[in-house]
Design a protein around this motif. Sequence first.
Motif, PDB file in Angstrom:
ATOM      1  N   GLY A  20     -14.538   6.635   1.547  1.00  0.00           N
ATOM      2  CA  GLY A  20     -13.923   7.349   0.430  1.00  0.00           C
ATOM      3  C   GLY A  20     -14.476   6.828  -0.882  1.00  0.00           C
ATOM      4  O   GLY A  20     -15.141   5.793  -0.924  1.00  0.00           O
ATOM      5  N   GLY A  21     -14.179   7.534  -1.965  1.00  0.00           N
ATOM      6  CA  GLY A  21     -14.722   7.191  -3.286  1.00  0.00           C
ATOM      7  C   GLY A  21     -14.206   5.856  -3.796  1.00  0.00           C
ATOM      8  O   GLY A  21     -13.358   5.217  -3.183  1.00  0.00           O
ATOM      9  N   SER A  22     -14.754   5.467  -4.942  1.00  0.00           N
ATOM     10  CA  SER A  22     -14.435   4.168  -5.515  1.00  0.00           C
ATOM     11  C   SER A  22     -12.975   4.101  -6.002  1.00  0.00           C
ATOM     12  O   SER A  22     -12.448   5.065  -6.542  1.00  0.00           O
ATOM     13  N   PHE A  73       0.849  -1.192   0.000  1.00  0.00           N
ATOM     14  CA  PHE A  73       0.000   0.000   0.000  1.00  0.00           C
ATOM     15  C   PHE A  73       0.884   1.241   0.000  1.00  0.00           C
ATOM     16  O   PHE A  73       1.700   1.430   0.903  1.00  0.00           O
ATOM     17  N   VAL A  74       0.738   2.056  -1.018  1.00  0.00           N
ATOM     18  CA  VAL A  74       1.549   3.272  -1.101  1.00  0.00           C
ATOM     19  C   VAL A  74       0.887   4.371  -0.258  1.00  0.00           C
ATOM     20  O   VAL A  74      -0.289   4.681  -0.443  1.00  0.00           O
ATOM     21  N   VAL A  75       1.643   4.912   0.667  1.00  0.00           N
ATOM     22  CA  VAL A  75       1.086   5.922   1.568  1.00  0.00           C
ATOM     23  C   VAL A  75       1.413   7.314   1.056  1.00  0.00           C
ATOM     24  O   VAL A  75       2.541   7.591   0.649  1.00  0.00           O
ATOM     25  N   GLY A  84      -8.793   2.550  -2.378  1.00  0.00           N
ATOM     26  CA  GLY A  84      -7.994   1.699  -1.492  1.00  0.00           C
ATOM     27  C   GLY A  84      -8.693   1.217  -0.225  1.00  0.00           C
ATOM     28  O   GLY A  84      -8.031   0.698   0.673  1.00  0.00           O
ATOM     29  N   LYS A  85     -10.026   1.357  -0.137  1.00  0.00           N
ATOM     30  CA  LYS A  85     -10.726   0.898   1.075  1.00  0.00           C
ATOM     31  C   LYS A  85     -10.621  -0.611   1.217  1.00  0.00           C
ATOM     32  O   LYS A  85     -10.282  -1.127   2.283  1.00  0.00           O
ATOM     33  N   THR A  86     -10.930  -1.319   0.134  1.00  0.00           N
ATOM     34  CA  THR A  86     -10.873  -2.774   0.195  1.00  0.00           C
ATOM     35  C   THR A  86      -9.435  -3.236   0.449  1.00  0.00           C
ATOM     36  O   THR A  86      -9.195  -4.170   1.215  1.00  0.00           O
ATOM     37  N   HIS A  87      -8.513  -2.553  -0.174  1.00  0.00           N
ATOM     38  CA  HIS A  87      -7.103  -2.901   0.049  1.00  0.00           C
ATOM     39  C   HIS A  87      -6.771  -2.827   1.545  1.00  0.00           C
ATOM     40  O   HIS A  87      -6.221  -3.773   2.110  1.00  0.00           O
TER      41      HIS A  87
HETATM   42  P1  ADP Z   1     -12.028   0.681  -3.122  1.00  0.00           P
HETATM   43  O1  ADP Z   1     -12.338  -0.504  -2.282  1.00  0.00           O
HETATM   44  O2  ADP Z   1     -11.828   1.938  -2.329  1.00  0.00           O
HETATM   45  O3  ADP Z   1     -13.004   0.881  -4.239  1.00  0.00           O
HETATM   46  P2  ADP Z   1      -9.661  -0.837  -3.780  1.00  0.00           P
HETATM   47  O4  ADP Z   1      -9.118  -1.053  -2.426  1.00  0.00           O
HETATM   48  O5  ADP Z   1     -10.347  -1.984  -4.413  1.00  0.00           O
HETATM   49  O6  ADP Z   1     -10.617   0.444  -3.818  1.00  0.00           O
HETATM   50  O7  ADP Z   1      -8.469  -0.305  -4.692  1.00  0.00           O
HETATM   51  C1  ADP Z   1      -8.488  -0.390  -6.097  1.00  0.00           C
HETATM   52  C2  ADP Z   1      -7.148  -0.890  -6.579  1.00  0.00           C
HETATM   53  O8  ADP Z   1      -6.168   0.091  -6.330  1.00  0.00           O
HETATM   54  C3  ADP Z   1      -6.707  -2.146  -5.873  1.00  0.00           C
HETATM   55  O9  ADP Z   1      -6.107  -3.012  -6.786  1.00  0.00           O
HETATM   56  C4  ADP Z   1      -5.698  -1.668  -4.866  1.00  0.00           C
HETATM   57  O10 ADP Z   1      -4.681  -2.610  -4.638  1.00  0.00           O
HETATM   58  C5  ADP Z   1      -5.136  -0.437  -5.528  1.00  0.00           C
HETATM   59  N1  ADP Z   1      -4.770   0.582  -4.530  1.00  0.00           N
HETATM   60  C6  ADP Z   1      -5.591   1.427  -3.902  1.00  0.00           C
HETATM   61  N2  ADP Z   1      -4.917   2.237  -3.064  1.00  0.00           N
HETATM   62  C7  ADP Z   1      -3.615   1.876  -3.173  1.00  0.00           C
HETATM   63  C8  ADP Z   1      -2.401   2.348  -2.581  1.00  0.00           C
HETATM   64  N3  ADP Z   1      -2.406   3.362  -1.712  1.00  0.00           N
HETATM   65  N4  ADP Z   1      -1.249   1.737  -2.922  1.00  0.00           N
HETATM   66  C9  ADP Z   1      -1.240   0.739  -3.818  1.00  0.00           C
HETATM   67  N5  ADP Z   1      -2.344   0.253  -4.422  1.00  0.00           N
HETATM   68  C10 ADP Z   1      -3.515   0.811  -4.121  1.00  0.00           C
END
Ligand code: ADP
Length: 434
Positions: free
Chosen positions: A137-139, A106-108, A142-145
């Motif tokens: 947060g929006g779609s 996860f990139v911060v 990174g929420k699911t991540h």
């Molecule tokens: P959300 O659940 O908010 O819709 P996801 O968590 O599914 O979004 O993120 C979408 C994609 O972007 C995933 O493949 C995730 O790994 C990647 N991603 C999101 N945020 C980051 C981050 N900060 N660093 C690296 N990858 C990210």
Amino acid sequence: MHSADDVLAHILTLLERQITKVTIDTWFSDATAVALKQDCFIIRTTSPFKKQVIDSRYGDMVRDILKELFSADMGFVVMVGDELEELQESEIPSDKDEENYTFEDFVVGSSNRFAHAAALAVATNPAKTYNPLFIYGGSGLGKTHLIKAIAHTVRKNRPDFRVVYIKGDDFINELIKDLSNQRMEEFHNKYRMADILLLDDIQFIAGKEQTQIEFFHTFNALYDANKQIVLTSDRPPKELYSLHSRLQTRFEWGLLADIQPPDYETRIAIIKKKAEKSNIYIPDNLVQYIANNVTANIRQLEGIVLRTKACRELLQQEVTMETINQAIRDILKENPGMKPTASIIISEVCKFYGISPDLIKSNNRRKDVLLPRQVASYVMRQLTDLSLPEIGKELGGQHYSTIINSIEKVQEKMKADPLFESTVKDLMSNITEA
Ligand code: ADP
Ligand code: MG
């Protein structure tokens, strides 16, 4: 890195090197990916006949492709619909995603630093810090991540913990199924015995009466027993209008953490990280170009990198501005709501008229430069939300009155000349649909 779905898509594209698209559609159109394991890839099709054909005619081709993709000998198994039931649950691999969605990956950046820190704190010390943790947060931000990274970390550090992860809509479906089968006790046990409950996309339960009541009781039971609860949503609790206020209040008991769209530096870091993970080199100027043009969400950034990789592998093309532009346009196509950027438009118009972007942005008033510049102004006005002065700026600093003038010229010419009209329209649909 690869999901089973991605692998199937990849295989089908690569098969086109050997068999026609029509043939592929005939046999594979209703095939779905079941699982990607260490040494085996499993798909499912709808009839025994299709299974037989896929096995006998295309099995070896697919195995060759798998070998190419993974540099290892892999099995390839085709199942027919019902056979799925016979497959032991243990044979279906654990959630592959969870292994990819880690804190390390996860990139911060400033847009997600707070949510990341909160998630990490909860993962390291469940139920001892923030409870519940509510990430919104929006779609594609990174929420699911993050929520899966919590699951992954807790499973690793605390094998004794019962970790339950579920998506909001699956929670609803499960509840409906268990209600109608009179299996509510199992339902209660599953959720109320969790040591940590992770509910992704809670917004789906808003407005669902029965689900909210059930969830209310689950929440209370877990909270009272000092178990960790983590929720994600596309909005903060107070904007979940059809959510019971008693749930809203509870969601605010712990910590609310929002994720914003990534800023430029974070976008650069993410593109580099994804490229590195996919083993593909993208030159710095192109990384910057992507970061300038794809700003809405991280899923799209990831999509660009994957497409660029596919272009390289499938077509053996170097990564160039052209491949990147194509990848960006593909992403636009998949997201009809998304608007093309000025530089995409300028680059398409220039390509069409065979002039360089530098020339179109210059003061040159030669006829073969003036017309493309006017067309670019018109197209930007049609396809983007840019203001007239902004369009002027994109075109090398033209005054907005010049832009108005250009747009009018194009409109007049389109009225007078049907051929020109259809050229401009084609150009626009190339940009939005290419
Ligand atoms: P959300 O659940 O908010 O819709 P996801 O968590 O599914 O979004 O993120 C979408 C994609 O972007 C995933 O493949 C995730 O790994 C990647 N991603 C999101 N945020 C980051 C981050 N900060 N660093 C690296 N990858 C990210
Ligand atoms: Mg999500």
